[in-house]
Design a protein around this motif. Structure first.
Motif, short mmCIF file in Angstrom:
data_model
loop_
_atom_site.label_atom_id
_atom_site.label_comp_id
_atom_site.label_asym_id
_atom_site.label_seq_id
_atom_site.Cartn_x
_atom_site.Cartn_y
_atom_site.Cartn_z
N HIS A 1 38.84 53.31 42.32
CA HIS A 1 39.39 52.49 43.35
C HIS A 1 39.21 52.63 44.82
O HIS A 1 38.97 52.03 45.82
CB HIS A 1 40.79 52.26 43.32
CG HIS A 1 41.15 51.62 42.08
ND1 HIS A 1 41.23 50.26 42.01
CD2 HIS A 1 41.88 52.10 40.77
CE1 HIS A 1 41.69 50.04 40.72
NE2 HIS A 1 41.86 50.99 39.96
N LYS B 1 30.23 46.99 40.36
CA LYS B 1 31.22 46.11 41.01
C LYS B 1 32.48 45.93 40.17
O LYS B 1 32.05 45.25 39.04
CB LYS B 1 30.93 45.05 41.71
CG LYS B 1 31.74 44.42 42.58
CD LYS B 1 32.60 45.03 43.67
CE LYS B 1 33.51 44.35 44.51
NZ LYS B 1 34.24 45.34 45.53
N TYR B 2 33.62 46.36 40.57
CA TYR B 2 34.79 46.20 39.39
C TYR B 2 35.43 44.96 40.04
O TYR B 2 35.83 44.83 41.20
CB TYR B 2 35.66 47.42 39.81
CG TYR B 2 36.82 47.13 38.71
CD1 TYR B 2 36.93 47.23 37.30
CD2 TYR B 2 38.25 46.93 39.48
CE1 TYR B 2 38.01 47.13 36.52
CE2 TYR B 2 39.45 46.74 38.72
CZ TYR B 2 39.28 46.92 37.41
OH TYR B 2 40.32 46.73 36.67
N LEU B 3 35.31 43.85 39.40
CA LEU B 3 35.80 42.53 39.51
C LEU B 3 37.49 42.65 39.37
O LEU B 3 37.85 43.14 38.33
CB LEU B 3 35.11 41.34 38.64
CG LEU B 3 33.74 41.51 38.66
CD1 LEU B 3 33.29 40.41 37.96
CD2 LEU B 3 33.36 40.98 40.25
N GLN B 4 38.20 41.95 40.20
CA GLN B 4 39.79 42.07 40.13
C GLN B 4 40.40 41.52 38.99
O GLN B 4 41.33 42.11 38.17
CB GLN B 4 40.21 41.61 41.46
CG GLN B 4 39.66 42.40 42.65
CD GLN B 4 40.08 43.80 42.83
OE1 GLN B 4 41.59 44.17 42.31
NE2 GLN B 4 39.29 44.56 43.02
N LYS B 5 40.10 40.09 38.82
CA LYS B 5 40.95 39.24 37.89
C LYS B 5 39.85 38.24 37.13
O LYS B 5 39.87 37.15 37.32
CB LYS B 5 41.97 38.64 38.42
CG LYS B 5 43.27 39.49 38.80
CD LYS B 5 44.26 38.59 39.29
CE LYS B 5 45.36 39.51 39.77
NZ LYS B 5 46.55 38.61 40.30
N GLU C 1 34.28 34.96 37.67
CA GLU C 1 35.30 35.00 38.58
C GLU C 1 34.67 34.19 39.69
O GLU C 1 33.63 34.13 39.92
CB GLU C 1 35.38 36.54 38.97
CG GLU C 1 36.82 36.70 39.86
CD GLU C 1 37.02 37.88 40.19
OE1 GLU C 1 38.10 38.46 39.89
OE2 GLU C 1 35.98 38.68 40.89
N HIS D 1 43.75 36.46 32.64
CA HIS D 1 42.27 37.27 32.86
C HIS D 1 42.31 38.39 32.04
O HIS D 1 43.32 38.79 31.36
CB HIS D 1 42.34 37.75 34.46
CG HIS D 1 43.56 38.07 34.92
ND1 HIS D 1 43.71 39.58 34.77
CD2 HIS D 1 44.50 37.48 35.67
CE1 HIS D 1 45.16 39.79 35.41
NE2 HIS D 1 45.57 38.56 35.80
N HIS E 1 43.02 41.64 32.40
CA HIS E 1 43.89 42.47 32.76
C HIS E 1 45.35 42.02 32.29
O HIS E 1 46.35 42.85 32.45
CB HIS E 1 43.93 43.04 34.22
CG HIS E 1 42.70 43.57 34.72
ND1 HIS E 1 41.88 44.36 34.04
CD2 HIS E 1 41.81 42.80 35.64
CE1 HIS E 1 40.72 44.79 34.76
NE2 HIS E 1 40.87 43.85 35.87
#
Length: 449
Positions: free
Chosen positions: A172, A201-205, A279, A435, A437
Motif C-alpha cells: 500500500h 497496479k492494485y485496483l481498489q474494487k 473497474e 467486488h 474484496h
C-alpha cells in the motif's frame, strides 16, 4: 474421432468428462489412486487402472504411470481435466512423443500463457487491454521502487508462474514494498520453483470477469460470453455467474470480439478462458487459463453448448460448433462451489457422507461425484460438488438457487452450504453490487460499500 480416452483426473471433473465421452460413443479409461478406488468415475468407466498411492505426486502427477496406463489399455487420447497436469506443457509434449493426443491446446500456448509476464506481453501485442505494471520480472531494489512509484501505490506483487493466489502480496505504501517483494518471491519459489515476481497496479474494487473462448487451431475462434467470478476468498472463486450483472450487451460484444480476434491470431485450439479485472468501465487482462474451468457449467447453461464435448470434438479435428453470430446468451446462471469445509473457519472436513440428497427440478444441475456413504479423502481438494442453476432472469435464477440450496442435504461432514444459504439472501448479492474484496469483508463482519 478418438477410440478411447484416458481421463487423467479425479472427482467431479473426471465424471463430467466421462459423460461427454459416453455421449460421443468413446470408450473411457479411469485412472485412480488407491484412495479413489471407490470413486464414481472409476465405477462407471469402461476400464480403470490404479496408478499409485494417495499422494498426487505418486499418482495423478505421475507421468510414467499415466503413460503405462495408456499403453495397457490402448487409449489414444488423454483428457487432463483441470488442475494436476492440465496446464503442464511438458506433459502435452511427452504424450505427443508417444503418439497420444492431448485434449487441450498446443504445448507452446500452455507454456506461453503459463508465464504471467509473457502472457501479459502477448496479450498487449494482441490488442487485449492489460493492467498497468512492470514489463517483466523485478527485484527488491531501487528499480522496483521506481516502477511502483510510476504505477502509483497501492501495487500488487505477483508470482510470474503458478496461480491460486499464491505469491501475491499488496504493497500500500513505499514502506510496504520491500517486504511484499521478498515475501511474494519466497512463496513463489516454494510453491512453483520460480521466484520471479512482477508488479501491477492494485485496483481498489474491481470485478473479476472472464471470457470463455473456443478455437479450432486453424485460425477460427469464437467467444461464448462472460462469467463474473468476483466472489472470492483468498483469490479462490466461491460463486460464479453469467452474464455479469454489471455488463451490457455492447461491453460484452466489445471485449468478447477483442479476445476472439486475439485467439484467431494465435490459432488457439480448444477451450480457454481469458481473465480480467473490470473497474470503472475498463477491462484489464490478468491471465489466461488454457484448460476447462471449474465454472464452465455457467457458460453451458446460458449458451446450450457442451464445452467438454466440443473440446473433445475439436481436439479430434472437428470444426467449431457455430459462428459468432449464432452464439446466443439465454437467461442467467449461477454456480456455487460446495466444499467439505467448515463454513466459518474453512477448515477442511474430510470424512464419510452419511446422508446425501441433491436438489432437483427445472433449471437445477449438480456436478458432483459423491454419493451416500462415500468417504471424501483428505489428500485432495475439498470440493463436494457444484450446484448450478439457470433461470430466465437473474431474479428467477436467485430464487431458484435459494430453493435448491434449501433442498440440498450433505450430512456427516461440514460443508459450505450454510454460507451460500446466507449469501443468496444478502442485499448486496441480490443487487449484484459486489467486488473481489466483498466476500472477505463480509466474512470479517466489516461493512461493504
Amino acid at each position: 474421432m478418438f477410440d478411447k480416452i484416458l481421463i487423467a483426473n479425479r472427482g467431479e471433473i473426471a465424471l463430467r468428462i466421462l459423460r461427454a465421452c459416453k455421449e460421443l460413443g468413446i470408450s473411457t479409461v479411469a485412472v485412480h489412486s488407491t484412495a479413489d478406488a471407490d470413486a464414481m468415475h472409476v465405477r462407471l468407466a469402461d476400464e480403470s487402472v490404479c496408478i499409485g498411492p494417495p499422494p498426487s505426486k505418486d499418482s495423478y502427477l505421475n507421468i510414467p504411470a499415466l503413460l503405462a496406463a495408456c499403453e495397457i489399455t490402448g487409449a489414444d487420447a488423454v483428457h487432463p481435466g483441470y488442475g494436476f497436469l492440465s496446464e503442464n506443457a511438458r506433459f502435452a509434449e511427452i504424450l505427443s512423443d508417444h503418439n497420444l493426443h492431448f485434449i487441450g491446446p498446443k504445448a507452446e500456448h500452455i507454456r506461453l500463457m503459463g508465464d504471467k509476464i509473457e502472457a501479459k506481453k502477448t496479450a498487449k501485442r494482441l490488442g487485449i487491454p492489460v493492467v498497468p505494471g512492470s514489463d517483466g520480472a523485478v527485484t527488491p531494489d531501487q528499480d522496483a521502487m521506481a516502477i511502483a512509484k510510476a504505477i502509483g501505490f497501492p501495487v500488487l506483487v505477483k508470482a510470474a508462474a503458478g496461480g491460486g493466489g499464491r505469491g501475491m502480496k499488496v504493497a500500500h505504501t513505499e514502506a510496504d514494498l520491500q517486504l511484499a517483494l521478498t515475501t511474494a518471491a519466497n512463496e513463489a519459489k516454494s510453491a512453483f520453483g520460480d521466484a520471479s515476481v512482477y508488479l501491477e497496479k492494485y485496483l481498489q474494487k474491481p470485478r473479476h470477469i472472464e471470457i470463455q473462448v473456443l478455437g479450432d487451431g486453424r485460425g477460427g475462434a469464437i467467444h461464448l460470453g462472460e462469467r463474473d467470478c468476483s466472489l472470492q476468498r483468498r483469490h479462490q472463486k466461491v460463486w460464479e455467474e453469467g452474464p455479469s450483472p454489471v455488463l451490457d450487451a455492447a461491453a460484452r460484444a466489445k471485449i468478447g470480439n477483442t479476445v476472439a480476434k486475439a485467439m484467431q491470431e494465435l490459432k488457439y485450439i480448444g477451450v480457454g478462458t481469458i481473465e480480467f479485472l473490470y473497474e470503472d468501465g475498463e477491462f484489464y487482462f490478468i491471465e489466461m487459463n488454457t484448460r476447462i474451468q471449474v465454472e464452465h457449467p455457467v457458460t453451458e447453461m446460458i449458451t446450450g453448448i457442451d464445452l467438454v464435448l466440443e473440446q473433445i470434438r475439436i481436439a479430434a479435428g472437428g470444426d467449431l460448433p457455430m459462428t459468432q453470430d449464432q452464439v446466443v446468451i439465454n437467461g442467467h446462471s449461477i454456480e456455487c462451489r460446495v466444499n467439505a469445509e467448515n463454513p466459518v473457519s474453512f477448515r477442511p472436513s474430510p470424512g464419510k457422507i452419511q446422508q446425501y440428497h441433491p436438489p432437483g427440478g427445472l433449471g437445477v444441475r449438480i456436478d458432483s461425484a459423491v454419493y451416500q456413504g462415500y468417504v471424501i479423502p483428505p489428500y485432495y481438494d475439498s470440493l463436494v460438488g457444484k450446484l448450478i442453476v439457470h433461470g430466465k432472469s437473474r431474479v428467477e435464477c436467485l430464487m431458484r438457487l435459494r430453493r435448491a440450496l434449501d433442498e440440498m442435504v450433505v450430512d456427516g461432514i461440514e460443508t459450505t452450504l450454510p454460507l451460500f444459504r446466507a449469501l443468496v439472501r444478502e442485499p448486496a448479492i441480490i443487487d449484484g453490487d459486489y467486488h473481489i474484496h466483498w466476500l472477505e469483508q463480509y466474512l470479517a463482519g466489516q461493512k461493504t460499500d
